[in-house]
Design a protein around this motif. Structure first.
Motif, PDB file in Angstrom:
ATOM      1  N   LYS A  72       0.833  -1.196   0.000  1.00 41.15           N
ATOM      2  CA  LYS A  72       0.000   0.000   0.000  1.00 41.15           C
ATOM      3  C   LYS A  72       0.868   1.246   0.000  1.00 41.15           C
ATOM      4  O   LYS A  72       1.878   1.314   0.702  1.00 41.15           O
ATOM      5  CB  LYS A  72      -0.921  -0.005   1.224  1.00 41.15           C
ATOM      6  CG  LYS A  72      -1.940   1.126   1.219  1.00 41.15           C
ATOM      7  CD  LYS A  72      -2.876   1.020   2.412  1.00 41.15           C
ATOM      8  CE  LYS A  72      -3.882   2.151   2.384  1.00 41.15           C
ATOM      9  NZ  LYS A  72      -4.811   2.073   3.538  1.00 41.15           N
ATOM     10  N   ASP A  73       0.460   2.232  -0.751  1.00 41.37           N
ATOM     11  CA  ASP A  73       1.226   3.459  -0.950  1.00 41.37           C
ATOM     12  C   ASP A  73       2.567   3.101  -1.563  1.00 41.37           C
ATOM     13  O   ASP A  73       2.639   2.677  -2.682  1.00 41.37           O
ATOM     14  CB  ASP A  73       1.370   4.246   0.355  1.00 41.37           C
ATOM     15  CG  ASP A  73       0.044   4.799   0.825  1.00 41.37           C
ATOM     16  OD1 ASP A  73      -0.784   5.143  -0.038  1.00 41.37           O
ATOM     17  OD2 ASP A  73      -0.189   4.861   2.043  1.00 41.37           O
ATOM     18  N   ASP A  74       3.665   3.242  -0.779  1.00 42.21           N
ATOM     19  CA  ASP A  74       4.963   2.956  -1.378  1.00 42.21           C
ATOM     20  C   ASP A  74       5.841   2.092  -0.470  1.00 42.21           C
ATOM     21  O   ASP A  74       7.069   2.180  -0.497  1.00 42.21           O
ATOM     22  CB  ASP A  74       5.690   4.258  -1.745  1.00 42.21           C
ATOM     23  CG  ASP A  74       5.980   5.130  -0.528  1.00 42.21           C
ATOM     24  OD1 ASP A  74       5.776   4.662   0.605  1.00 42.21           O
ATOM     25  OD2 ASP A  74       6.425   6.276  -0.709  1.00 42.21           O
ATOM     26  N   CYS A  77       0.086  -8.669  -0.188  1.00 44.05           N
ATOM     27  CA  CYS A  77      -0.037  -7.225  -0.383  1.00 44.05           C
ATOM     28  C   CYS A  77      -1.338  -6.973  -1.120  1.00 44.05           C
ATOM     29  O   CYS A  77      -2.045  -7.915  -1.499  1.00 44.05           O
ATOM     30  CB  CYS A  77       1.151  -6.653  -1.150  1.00 44.05           C
ATOM     31  SG  CYS A  77       1.217  -7.150  -2.874  1.00 44.05           S
ATOM     32  N   PHE A  78      -1.663  -5.725  -1.319  1.00 41.42           N
ATOM     33  CA  PHE A  78      -2.930  -5.356  -1.953  1.00 41.42           C
ATOM     34  C   PHE A  78      -3.024  -5.918  -3.369  1.00 41.42           C
ATOM     35  O   PHE A  78      -4.062  -6.412  -3.789  1.00 41.42           O
ATOM     36  CB  PHE A  78      -3.072  -3.829  -1.979  1.00 41.42           C
ATOM     37  CG  PHE A  78      -4.315  -3.349  -2.664  1.00 41.42           C
ATOM     38  CD1 PHE A  78      -5.544  -3.443  -2.045  1.00 41.42           C
ATOM     39  CD2 PHE A  78      -4.260  -2.819  -3.943  1.00 41.42           C
ATOM     40  CE1 PHE A  78      -6.696  -3.016  -2.690  1.00 41.42           C
ATOM     41  CE2 PHE A  78      -5.404  -2.390  -4.592  1.00 41.42           C
ATOM     42  CZ  PHE A  78      -6.628  -2.488  -3.951  1.00 41.42           C
ATOM     43  N   ALA A  94       4.877   5.952  -6.582  1.00 40.59           N
ATOM     44  CA  ALA A  94       6.138   5.222  -6.724  1.00 40.59           C
ATOM     45  C   ALA A  94       7.271   6.100  -7.232  1.00 40.59           C
ATOM     46  O   ALA A  94       8.447   5.768  -7.039  1.00 40.59           O
ATOM     47  CB  ALA A  94       5.956   4.037  -7.675  1.00 40.59           C
ATOM     48  N   LYS A  95       6.936   7.231  -7.858  1.00 41.65           N
ATOM     49  CA  LYS A  95       7.976   8.109  -8.392  1.00 41.65           C
ATOM     50  C   LYS A  95       8.593   9.003  -7.319  1.00 41.65           C
ATOM     51  O   LYS A  95       9.576   9.701  -7.576  1.00 41.65           O
ATOM     52  CB  LYS A  95       7.417   8.946  -9.537  1.00 41.65           C
ATOM     53  CG  LYS A  95       7.058   8.107 -10.757  1.00 41.65           C
ATOM     54  CD  LYS A  95       8.247   7.333 -11.298  1.00 41.65           C
ATOM     55  CE  LYS A  95       7.911   6.485 -12.497  1.00 41.65           C
ATOM     56  NZ  LYS A  95       9.077   5.731 -13.023  1.00 41.65           N
ATOM     57  N   LYS A 141      15.820   5.509  -0.210  1.00 42.03           N
ATOM     58  CA  LYS A 141      14.441   5.750  -0.644  1.00 42.03           C
ATOM     59  C   LYS A 141      13.602   6.183   0.548  1.00 42.03           C
ATOM     60  O   LYS A 141      13.820   5.748   1.672  1.00 42.03           O
ATOM     61  CB  LYS A 141      13.847   4.476  -1.271  1.00 42.03           C
ATOM     62  CG  LYS A 141      14.546   4.014  -2.537  1.00 42.03           C
ATOM     63  CD  LYS A 141      13.784   2.907  -3.249  1.00 42.03           C
ATOM     64  CE  LYS A 141      13.805   1.589  -2.522  1.00 42.03           C
ATOM     65  NZ  LYS A 141      15.118   0.919  -2.560  1.00 42.03           N
ATOM     66  N   ARG A 142      12.643   7.073   0.303  1.00 43.85           N
ATOM     67  CA  ARG A 142      11.681   7.543   1.310  1.00 43.85           C
ATOM     68  C   ARG A 142      12.332   8.349   2.435  1.00 43.85           C
ATOM     69  O   ARG A 142      11.756   8.482   3.503  1.00 43.85           O
ATOM     70  CB  ARG A 142      10.918   6.360   1.926  1.00 43.85           C
ATOM     71  CG  ARG A 142      10.269   5.440   0.913  1.00 43.85           C
ATOM     72  CD  ARG A 142       9.711   4.183   1.543  1.00 43.85           C
ATOM     73  NE  ARG A 142       9.199   3.284   0.512  1.00 43.85           N
ATOM     74  CZ  ARG A 142       9.955   2.431  -0.164  1.00 43.85           C
ATOM     75  NH1 ARG A 142      11.263   2.335   0.105  1.00 43.85           N
ATOM     76  NH2 ARG A 142       9.429   1.670  -1.090  1.00 43.85           N
TER      77      ARG A 142
END
Length: 330
Positions: free
Chosen positions: A100-102, A116-117, A190-191, A275-276
């Motif tokens: 979900k989300d990223d 996962c979803f 995701a970008k 990332k993130r």
């Protein structure tokens, strides 16, 4: 050599994302080498083969808009082909190994558990695709493929037009710092664009986003950019926009995604952040913003790296060598 590039693209000419840019770059590279190229954007592979008579077929992404079993025609008739896989759809129904989300799923460092979803791609995809030679765009992604059950016969990195994407000091403003990012799919979580926004909050810096514009306009923007950010939060299989920025002599920041790590050597040809990690991204932006010599050194090294390994000519040679291997096997 007669090369048929088979990809699902149904968008207007000049539109689309990295996969479509790859198609155009490969076409230009092969034509410069004296080869003939045709495109197929439908399921009519038998008709295309009959009319064009290719020596080899490169399959791109086709499962979205046409039956995947059309590849049977190539196999049953012993037509040399290679499947250039540009994502993770053979085992990841969401294509990007994200929950979900990223949030990352286990397939990034291990094996997909399907929890996962989106869920795991039905097993017949892997079984079906593993009957053809598979090409990955970088070695990190190739390892992910193999861990998750997809064969990876070849690794062939991409290249771009380094005359179009090149530095122009006359376009850079010595009195103003310009920071850019770009993506055809900037609205997709995701970008990672939200982390760019978080990173510059409370700083004097702004970031210009280039999206939905002709490539020539992107090239002009990159000539003006001092710093370029590639903030993706999934394991990009490449990142042509990053290659373009490197070729333009920008000081580049990438997250530690597969495509970014395949192109950037941290501290040598650019900077790599997690990332993130908005704080890590902010620190990298400030570091480059405050150190002109570092920006110039990284930008020059990035340009040299692309000129050495990621020109159209270099890419063309890599892919033609793979096609010749497949032709020799038939």
């Amino acid at each position: 050599m007669r090369i048929l590039l088979w990809h699902e693209d149904t968008r207007e000419p000049g539109k689309g994302g990295g996969a479509e840019s790859m198609l155009r770059d490969q076409t230009e590279a092969f034509k410069r080498m004296g080869h003939e190229v045709a495109w197929l954007h439908s399921e009519h592979i038998e008709q295309a083969v009959s009319e064009f008579k290719p020596d080899v077929v490169q399959i791109g992404t086709i499962f979205h808009r046409m039956p995947i079993n059309q590849v049977d025609y190539l196999r049953n008739n012993s037509i040399p082909h290679v499947w250039a896989v540009m994502n993770y759809y053979p085992f990841c129904w969401g294509q990007q190994m994200l929950k979900k989300d990223d949030l990352e799923c286990g397939a990034v460092t291990g094996v997909c558990d399907g929890i996962c979803f989106e869920g795991r791609t039905p097993g017949f995809f892997l079984q079906y695709m593993n009957q053809s030679p598979i090409l990955a765009l970088n070695s990190i992604t190739a390892d992910i493929y193999k861990r998750n059950g997809l064969r990876a016969d070849y690794v062939a990195e991409l290249g771009i037009d380094t005359d179009l994407f090149c530095p122009d000091l006359n376009e850079r403003n010595a009195d103003e710092l310009n920071i850019y990012t770009s993506s055809a799919w900037a609205a997709f979580p995701a970008k990672g664009m939200r982390y760019v926004k978080q990173a510059i909050e409370g700083t004097p810096y702004s970031v210009s986003l280039m999206t939905g514009m002709p490539r020539e306009q992107v090239a002009l923007g990159l000539k003006r950019a001092d710093i370029y950010i590639f903030p993706s939060v999934y394991e990009e299989t490449w990142g042509l926009c990053l290659t373009e920025a490197m070729a333009s002599g920008c000081a580049c920041i990438t997250t530690d995604n597969a495509g970014g790590r395949s192109q950037i050597e941290d501290g040598v040809t650019g900077l790599i952040v997690k990332k993130r990690d908005a704080k890590g991204l902010r620190d990298a932006i400030i570091r480059l913003a405050e150190d002109k010599q570092l920006r110039e050194r990284l930008g020059a090294a990035a340009r040299e790296h692309v000129l050495a390994d990621h020109t159209l000519e270099a890419m063309g040679k890599r892919y033609i060598a793979i096609y010749e291997q497949e032709m020799a096997r038939r």
